[in-house]
Design a protein around this motif. Structure first.
Motif, PDB file in Angstrom:
ATOM      1  N   LEU A  24      20.154  -6.137  15.883  1.00 39.38           N
ATOM      2  CA  LEU A  24      20.211  -7.390  16.631  1.00 39.38           C
ATOM      3  C   LEU A  24      18.798  -7.822  16.986  1.00 39.38           C
ATOM      4  N   VAL A  26      16.682 -10.887  19.150  1.00 41.38           N
ATOM      5  CA  VAL A  26      16.740 -12.016  20.082  1.00 41.38           C
ATOM      6  C   VAL A  26      15.352 -12.637  20.148  1.00 41.38           C
ATOM      7  N   VAL A  35      20.154 -15.266  19.755  1.00 44.29           N
ATOM      8  CA  VAL A  35      20.327 -14.221  18.739  1.00 44.29           C
ATOM      9  C   VAL A  35      20.025 -14.838  17.383  1.00 44.29           C
ATOM     10  N   CYS A  38      22.011 -10.872  13.506  1.00 46.60           N
ATOM     11  CA  CYS A  38      23.083 -10.007  14.011  1.00 46.60           C
ATOM     12  C   CYS A  38      23.794  -9.354  12.835  1.00 46.60           C
ATOM     13  N   ILE A  48      29.285 -11.755  20.890  1.00 44.17           N
ATOM     14  CA  ILE A  48      28.262 -12.544  21.581  1.00 44.17           C
ATOM     15  C   ILE A  48      28.912 -13.809  22.127  1.00 44.17           C
ATOM     16  N   VAL A  62      25.396  -9.461  25.050  1.00 49.18           N
ATOM     17  CA  VAL A  62      25.939  -8.872  23.825  1.00 49.18           C
ATOM     18  C   VAL A  62      26.840  -7.702  24.209  1.00 49.18           C
TER      19      VAL A  62
END
Length: 286
Positions: A24, A26, A35, A38, A48, A62
């Motif tokens: 993941l 961000v 995000v 993913c 999410i 998350v």
């Protein structure tokens, strides 16, 4: 030699990514924490939600979940989470993670890059890591062979800031349940960074007050000169908590808890972390 080590490290990181069941990223997009990458595969899944809490709060939430309702025999979960500069992310679960009995030699594990956190000087980080004895109301108390939890924090690359490991292992003389006595929960909370300074101060004061109150016995049992009716008897506290600072200029604190009930730890976390609502949109454990 340095270039050789660098290439080895790159290959190691690439193999970790390939083996990961979750990744993941961000980053800041349009001024908001977003995000941007993913990936997850069996037995892991990320959820999410579009928004948690106030729309004015810049935080990505998350949730991780596993197929089968927990970590079953043979499962191996490995996550790599990257949070870019000026971003806020919450990685949590919808409920406690169940770990089911292993079959034969098939052990179960969950790895968040071995729970390694790499931060810079102005990063803020909250880690809540706790475990219960199992379904203790049904008589299931610390009934497992081995539990190990490792949390390492590195500052500005590879400078060790906080290194911690918890190991619970059945012994040949005493088992885990005997050593834990009546305590059914152990927990650790880490609060690190400038955005959490006021919460750190409040938590330290609350912990000091809680433990100082436990040093005083009920007044009904006091005798002159502080002696009690049973000088050699002291009731075992149902909730024990300590707090200490770490890092340069005490930039972080670690809180350790041992408790007889899950509910008491839940209430403690709910109360101590309520000040994070302005950062995360909602209060953790609310």
């Amino acid at each position: 030699m340095a270039a050789h080590r660098h290439r080895e490290r790159e290959r190691e990181m690439e193999s970790k990514i390939e083996a990961a069941t979750g990744k993941l990223v961000v980053k800041k997009v349009g001024g908001k924490s977003t995000v941007t990458r993913c990936f997850s595969k069996y037995p892991l899944k990320f959820i999410i939600p579009n928004k948690v809490g106030s729309s004015e709060t810049d935080a990505v939430w998350v949730y991780t979940l596993t197929y089968g309702g927990g970590i079953v025999s043979g499962d191996s979960i490995s996550c790599e989470i990257t949070v870019a500069d000026a971003c806020t992310a919450v990685l949590t679960t919808q409920a406690s993670t169940k770990v089911y009995k292993s079959l034969g030699s098939k052990s179960s594990e969950q790895i968040l890059e071995k729970q390694i956190f790499r931060v810079v000087l102005d990063s803020s980080l909250v880690i809540v890591d706790w475990i219960t004895s199992g379904r203790h109301e049904s008589g299931e108390k610390w009934d497992f062979e081995l539990y190990r939890s490792t949390n390492h924090i590195f500052l500005e690359g590879d400078q060790p800031l906080f290194l911690d490991s918890v190991l619970l292992e059945q012994g040949s003389i005493t088992n885990i349940a005997e050593r834990m006595q009546d305590y059914q929960v152990i927990a650790m909370v880490i609060l690190l960074g400038p955005k959490l300074k006021q919460i750190q101060i409040q938590v330290q004061e609350n912990v000091r007050r809680m433990m100082s109150e436990q040093l005083y016995l009920p007044s009904t049992g006091l005798r002159p000169h502080g002696k009690t009716q049973s000088d050699h008897f002291l009731a075992k506290p149902s909730f024990v908590v300590s707090c200490s600072a770490f890092g340069p200029k005490g930039i972080g604190i670690v809180v350790r808890i041992a408790a007889m009930t899950t509910e008491s730890v839940y209430r403690f976390l709910q109360h101590q972390l309520t000040g994070m609502e302005t950062l995360l949109g909602v209060s953790p454990y609310s």
